[in-house]
Design a protein around this motif. Structure first.
Motif, PDB file in Angstrom:
ATOM      1  N   ASP A 114     -13.868  36.383  -1.512  1.00 31.09           N
ATOM      2  CA  ASP A 114     -14.578  37.248  -2.454  1.00 31.09           C
ATOM      3  C   ASP A 114     -14.946  38.586  -1.816  1.00 31.09           C
ATOM      4  O   ASP A 114     -15.094  39.595  -2.503  1.00 31.09           O
ATOM      5  CB  ASP A 114     -15.840  36.565  -2.982  1.00 31.09           C
ATOM      6  CG  ASP A 114     -15.527  35.358  -3.850  1.00 31.09           C
ATOM      7  OD1 ASP A 114     -14.345  35.163  -4.217  1.00 31.09           O
ATOM      8  OD2 ASP A 114     -16.459  34.588  -4.148  1.00 31.09           O
ATOM      9  N   LEU A 158     -21.329  34.833   0.504  1.00 29.08           N
ATOM     10  CA  LEU A 158     -20.145  34.775  -0.343  1.00 29.08           C
ATOM     11  C   LEU A 158     -18.949  34.279   0.470  1.00 29.08           C
ATOM     12  O   LEU A 158     -18.876  34.519   1.675  1.00 29.08           O
ATOM     13  CB  LEU A 158     -19.819  36.171  -0.884  1.00 29.08           C
ATOM     14  CG  LEU A 158     -20.831  36.789  -1.834  1.00 29.08           C
ATOM     15  CD1 LEU A 158     -20.481  38.250  -2.104  1.00 29.08           C
ATOM     16  CD2 LEU A 158     -20.867  35.995  -3.126  1.00 29.08           C
ATOM     17  N   ARG A 170     -19.562  27.664   6.904  1.00 25.42           N
ATOM     18  CA  ARG A 170     -19.259  26.813   5.747  1.00 25.42           C
ATOM     19  C   ARG A 170     -20.547  26.294   5.114  1.00 25.42           C
ATOM     20  O   ARG A 170     -20.702  26.312   3.881  1.00 25.42           O
ATOM     21  CB  ARG A 170     -18.353  25.651   6.162  1.00 25.42           C
ATOM     22  CG  ARG A 170     -17.935  24.786   4.968  1.00 25.42           C
ATOM     23  CD  ARG A 170     -17.120  23.559   5.345  1.00 25.42           C
ATOM     24  NE  ARG A 170     -17.884  22.681   6.204  1.00 25.42           N
ATOM     25  CZ  ARG A 170     -17.628  22.460   7.486  1.00 25.42           C
ATOM     26  NH1 ARG A 170     -16.623  23.056   8.074  1.00 25.42           N
ATOM     27  NH2 ARG A 170     -18.378  21.646   8.194  1.00 25.42           N
ATOM     28  N   ASN A 171     -21.478  25.859   5.932  1.00 21.95           N
ATOM     29  CA  ASN A 171     -22.749  25.350   5.407  1.00 21.95           C
ATOM     30  C   ASN A 171     -23.518  26.444   4.675  1.00 21.95           C
ATOM     31  O   ASN A 171     -24.085  26.196   3.600  1.00 21.95           O
ATOM     32  CB  ASN A 171     -23.599  24.764   6.530  1.00 21.95           C
ATOM     33  CG  ASN A 171     -23.009  23.492   7.109  1.00 21.95           C
ATOM     34  OD1 ASN A 171     -22.207  22.817   6.454  1.00 21.95           O
ATOM     35  ND2 ASN A 171     -23.385  23.177   8.329  1.00 21.95           N
ATOM     36  N   ARG A 200     -22.231  29.032   3.203  1.00 25.87           N
ATOM     37  CA  ARG A 200     -21.494  29.294   1.964  1.00 25.87           C
ATOM     38  C   ARG A 200     -21.801  28.212   0.925  1.00 25.87           C
ATOM     39  O   ARG A 200     -22.046  28.512  -0.243  1.00 25.87           O
ATOM     40  CB  ARG A 200     -19.993  29.358   2.259  1.00 25.87           C
ATOM     41  CG  ARG A 200     -19.168  29.839   1.091  1.00 25.87           C
ATOM     42  CD  ARG A 200     -17.683  29.895   1.404  1.00 25.87           C
ATOM     43  NE  ARG A 200     -17.154  28.557   1.629  1.00 25.87           N
ATOM     44  CZ  ARG A 200     -16.666  28.112   2.783  1.00 25.87           C
ATOM     45  NH1 ARG A 200     -16.616  28.891   3.831  1.00 25.87           N
ATOM     46  NH2 ARG A 200     -16.212  26.887   2.900  1.00 25.87           N
ATOM     47  N   GLU A 201     -21.822  26.960   1.352  1.00 28.30           N
ATOM     48  CA  GLU A 201     -22.112  25.856   0.430  1.00 28.30           C
ATOM     49  C   GLU A 201     -23.535  25.932  -0.113  1.00 28.30           C
ATOM     50  O   GLU A 201     -23.779  25.519  -1.245  1.00 28.30           O
ATOM     51  CB  GLU A 201     -21.867  24.512   1.119  1.00 28.30           C
ATOM     52  CG  GLU A 201     -20.396  24.224   1.336  1.00 28.30           C
ATOM     53  CD  GLU A 201     -20.133  22.972   2.166  1.00 28.30           C
ATOM     54  OE1 GLU A 201     -21.106  22.360   2.669  1.00 28.30           O
ATOM     55  OE2 GLU A 201     -18.957  22.610   2.304  1.00 28.30           O
ATOM     56  N   ARG A 202     -24.470  26.455   0.681  1.00 30.61           N
ATOM     57  CA  ARG A 202     -25.860  26.619   0.224  1.00 30.61           C
ATOM     58  C   ARG A 202     -26.038  27.872  -0.635  1.00 30.61           C
ATOM     59  O   ARG A 202     -27.125  28.125  -1.140  1.00 30.61           O
ATOM     60  CB  ARG A 202     -26.802  26.691   1.424  1.00 30.61           C
ATOM     61  CG  ARG A 202     -26.981  25.386   2.159  1.00 30.61           C
ATOM     62  CD  ARG A 202     -28.100  25.456   3.186  1.00 30.61           C
ATOM     63  NE  ARG A 202     -27.925  26.513   4.162  1.00 30.61           N
ATOM     64  CZ  ARG A 202     -27.346  26.397   5.356  1.00 30.61           C
ATOM     65  NH1 ARG A 202     -26.873  25.225   5.735  1.00 30.61           N
ATOM     66  NH2 ARG A 202     -27.244  27.422   6.180  1.00 30.61           N
ATOM     67  N   GLY A 203     -24.978  28.675  -0.759  1.00 27.91           N
ATOM     68  CA  GLY A 203     -25.057  29.886  -1.559  1.00 27.91           C
ATOM     69  C   GLY A 203     -25.703  31.059  -0.839  1.00 27.91           C
ATOM     70  O   GLY A 203     -26.055  32.053  -1.462  1.00 27.91           O
ATOM     71  N   GLU A 204     -25.831  30.958   0.475  1.00 25.57           N
ATOM     72  CA  GLU A 204     -26.449  32.033   1.249  1.00 25.57           C
ATOM     73  C   GLU A 204     -25.492  33.188   1.515  1.00 25.57           C
ATOM     74  O   GLU A 204     -25.938  34.312   1.743  1.00 25.57           O
ATOM     75  CB  GLU A 204     -26.956  31.482   2.589  1.00 25.57           C
ATOM     76  CG  GLU A 204     -28.066  30.469   2.437  1.00 25.57           C
ATOM     77  CD  GLU A 204     -28.443  29.815   3.760  1.00 25.57           C
ATOM     78  OE1 GLU A 204     -27.892  30.195   4.813  1.00 25.57           O
ATOM     79  OE2 GLU A 204     -29.297  28.920   3.731  1.00 25.57           O
ATOM     80  N   GLN A 225     -24.097  38.304   1.953  1.00 22.65           N
ATOM     81  CA  GLN A 225     -24.740  37.748   0.767  1.00 22.65           C
ATOM     82  C   GLN A 225     -24.361  38.520  -0.508  1.00 22.65           C
ATOM     83  O   GLN A 225     -24.095  37.921  -1.529  1.00 22.65           O
ATOM     84  CB  GLN A 225     -26.254  37.752   0.925  1.00 22.65           C
ATOM     85  CG  GLN A 225     -26.982  37.089  -0.214  1.00 22.65           C
ATOM     86  CD  GLN A 225     -28.484  37.043   0.008  1.00 22.65           C
ATOM     87  OE1 GLN A 225     -29.036  37.820   0.783  1.00 22.65           O
ATOM     88  NE2 GLN A 225     -29.151  36.142  -0.684  1.00 22.65           N
ATOM     89  N   THR A 226     -24.287  39.827  -0.406  1.00 25.01           N
ATOM     90  CA  THR A 226     -24.029  40.658  -1.594  1.00 25.01           C
ATOM     91  C   THR A 226     -22.602  41.178  -1.674  1.00 25.01           C
ATOM     92  O   THR A 226     -22.157  41.595  -2.741  1.00 25.01           O
ATOM     93  CB  THR A 226     -24.973  41.862  -1.618  1.00 25.01           C
ATOM     94  OG1 THR A 226     -24.658  42.729  -0.507  1.00 25.01           O
ATOM     95  CG2 THR A 226     -26.436  41.450  -1.563  1.00 25.01           C
TER      96      THR A 226
END
Length: 103
Positions: free
Chosen positions: A48, A44, A35-36, A38-42, A95-96
């Motif tokens: 998704d 997806l 979750r952390n 994902r919240e940092r954008g590291e 990530q991608t």
């Protein structure tokens, strides 16, 4: 009877893909770690990641094996049942969203 079932479950857990993945790819992430990240954008969100798989292969996720570190790269490992009923395991760049392998 309960002891027999419990023994079987423990034995199966020891040889599950999750156990294999952990041994092969270092450590798995806890739900909080994921979750952390994902919240940092590291990484997806899992939803998704699943959409393109569902569009291409049909079927549904059978089991979320986990989020793992593979040589410094975060990967999702997912067991999937295709529309033809075939069980496959996806390793996906978290990530991608790129599919790394299908087995």
């Amino acid at each position: 009877m309960k002891r027999i079932i419990l023994s079987l479950c423990v034995g199966l857990a020891a040889i599950s893909p999750c156990a294999t993945a952990q041994g092969q790819w270092s450590n798995s992430f806890t739900a909080d770690d994921a979750r952390n990240a994902r919240e940092r954008g590291e990484i997806l969100p899992l939803k998704d990641i699943l959409r393109p798989i569902e569009s291409r292969y049909g079927g549904e996720m059978r089991r979320f094996v986990g989020l793992f570190d593979r040589n410094g790269q975060k990967v999702y490992v997912i067991d999937w049942t295709t529309r033809q009923g075939e069980l496959v395991q996806f390793t996906i760049n978290a990530q991608t969203g790129r599919i790394i392998s299908v087995s």
